[in-house]
Design an enzyme around this catalytic site. Structure first.
Site, short mmCIF file in Angstrom:
data_model
loop_
_atom_site.label_atom_id
_atom_site.label_comp_id
_atom_site.label_asym_id
_atom_site.label_seq_id
_atom_site.Cartn_x
_atom_site.Cartn_y
_atom_site.Cartn_z
N HIS A 1 0.74 -1.22 -0.17
CA HIS A 1 -0.11 0.01 -0.01
C HIS A 1 1.03 1.13 -0.09
O HIS A 1 0.84 2.16 -0.80
CB HIS A 1 -1.05 -0.10 1.27
N GLU A 2 1.90 1.39 0.84
CA GLU A 2 2.90 2.47 0.85
C GLU A 2 3.59 2.50 -0.40
O GLU A 2 3.78 3.58 -1.10
CB GLU A 2 3.87 2.46 2.17
N HIS B 1 1.49 4.43 -2.89
CA HIS B 1 1.75 5.75 -2.59
C HIS B 1 2.91 6.47 -3.30
O HIS B 1 2.87 7.32 -4.04
CB HIS B 1 1.79 6.35 -1.07
ZN LIG Z 1 -2.01 5.34 2.71
#
Ligand SMILES: [Zn+2]
Length: 232
Positions: free
Chosen positions: A103-104, A107
Site C-alpha cells: 500500500h505504501e 503511494h
Molecule cells: Zn495510505
C-alpha cells in the site's frame, strides 16, 4: 442563547458519536492486522523486500525504504522520498505486513506518476494546517468578543477545510490499496489464496479514513448547528 457552556451543549453528542466511529474503525484495523500478521506469506519475503521490489519493478529508484518506530505508523513521505515501515511490518513476512508495505509502495508510485488526487492533496496541506490550527481559536475569540459573527464564520469555514482535506484523502488511499492488491497479485509476490487476506487488511485501513471523514463532518455539522444561522 450562548452556545458557550464550555462546549458541552447537547450538540456535543455529535462529537462523541464521531469519536466512537473513529475508535471502532481503529480497533477494527488493529484486530484485522494482528489476525493476518500471524499468517506468514508462502514465498517468505519480508515487507521491506516487497516494498523494494515493487518500486524497482515500477522503475522507481529514488525512494528509500526505512524502518520507523511505532505500531501501524507505516507511511510514505513524499517530502523526503522515504517509504517508512514500522516495527510490526519491516522485517515481517506476514501477508498483513506485505499488504501494508505494498500500500505504501502504491503511494510511492502515485507520487512518481504525479497521480492527480495526490497532488491535490499535497497542495491542500497548508490550507488544512491553517484550518485545523486556527478554527477553534477564531471561534472562541469571536465568542469572547461579544459573538463577533465575522470571526466565528471564518472559524467555521476554516474547519470546513479539514473536512475537504479528509475527503480528498479518500481517493488517494483507495487507489494506493487497489494498486497494492493488483501488484501483489499480478507479480506473484503473494499467492492468489493470500490476496483475500490483504484485501481485508487494506479495507480495514481504508475504513479508518472513511471514519475520519464522518467524525470530522459530524464536528463540522455541530459547528453549523451552533453558529451557522445565527441572526441575533
Ligand atoms: Zn495510505
Amino acid at each position: 442563547m450562548y452556545p458557550m457552556m464550555g462546549f458541552f451543549d447537547p450538540t456535543y453528542i455529535l462529537v462523541i458519536i464521531g469519536i466512537a466511529i473513529a475508535g471502532i474503525a481503529q480497533m477494527n484495523v488493529t484486530n484485522t492486522f494482528s489476525k493476518y500478521d500471524k499468517v506468514g506469506s508462502k514465498n517468505n519475503i519480508t515487507a521491506a523486500d516487497a516494498a523494494e521490489k515493487i518500486m524497482t519493478n515500477a522503475g522507481i529508484n529514488d525512494i528509500r525504504v526505512e524502518h520507523i518506530a511505532g505500531h501501524l505508523t507505516d507511511n510514505y513521505n513524499p517530502g523526503n522520498k522515504t517509504l517508512n515501515l514500522s516495527d510490526a511490518s519491516f522485517q515481517s513476512t506476514s501477508v498483513a505486513a506485505i499488504g501494508v508495505a505494498a500500500h505504501e509502495a502504491g503511494h510511492a508510485i502515485q507520487d512518481n506518476k504525479g497521480y492527480l488526487p495526490m497532488r491535490l492533496r499535497s497542495a491542500f496541506v497548508p490550507l488544512v494546517n491553517f484550518g485545523s490550527t486556527a478554527s477553534f481559536p477564531l471561534i472562541l475569540l469571536g465568542m469572547f468578543l461579544g459573538m463577533n459573527r465575522t470571526l466565528i464564520q471564518i472559524g467555521v469555514y476554516a474547519f470546513a477545510l479539514v473536512v475537504i482535506f479528509q475527503i480528498i484523502t479518500l481517493p488517494v488511499e483507495f487507489n494506493a490499496s487497489m494498486r497494492a492488491v493488483r501488484i501483489l497479485s499480478d507479480s506473484g509476490m503473494l499467492r492468489q489464496e493470500e490476496i483475500p487476506a490483504v484485501k481485508k487488511v487494506l479495507t480495514a485501513a481504508a475504513l479508518t479514513y472513511v471514519a475520519a471523514v464522518l467524525s470530522t463532518a459530524l464536528q463540522f455539522l455541530r459547528l453549523l448547528i451552533l453558529f451557522g444561522n445565527r441572526r441575533d
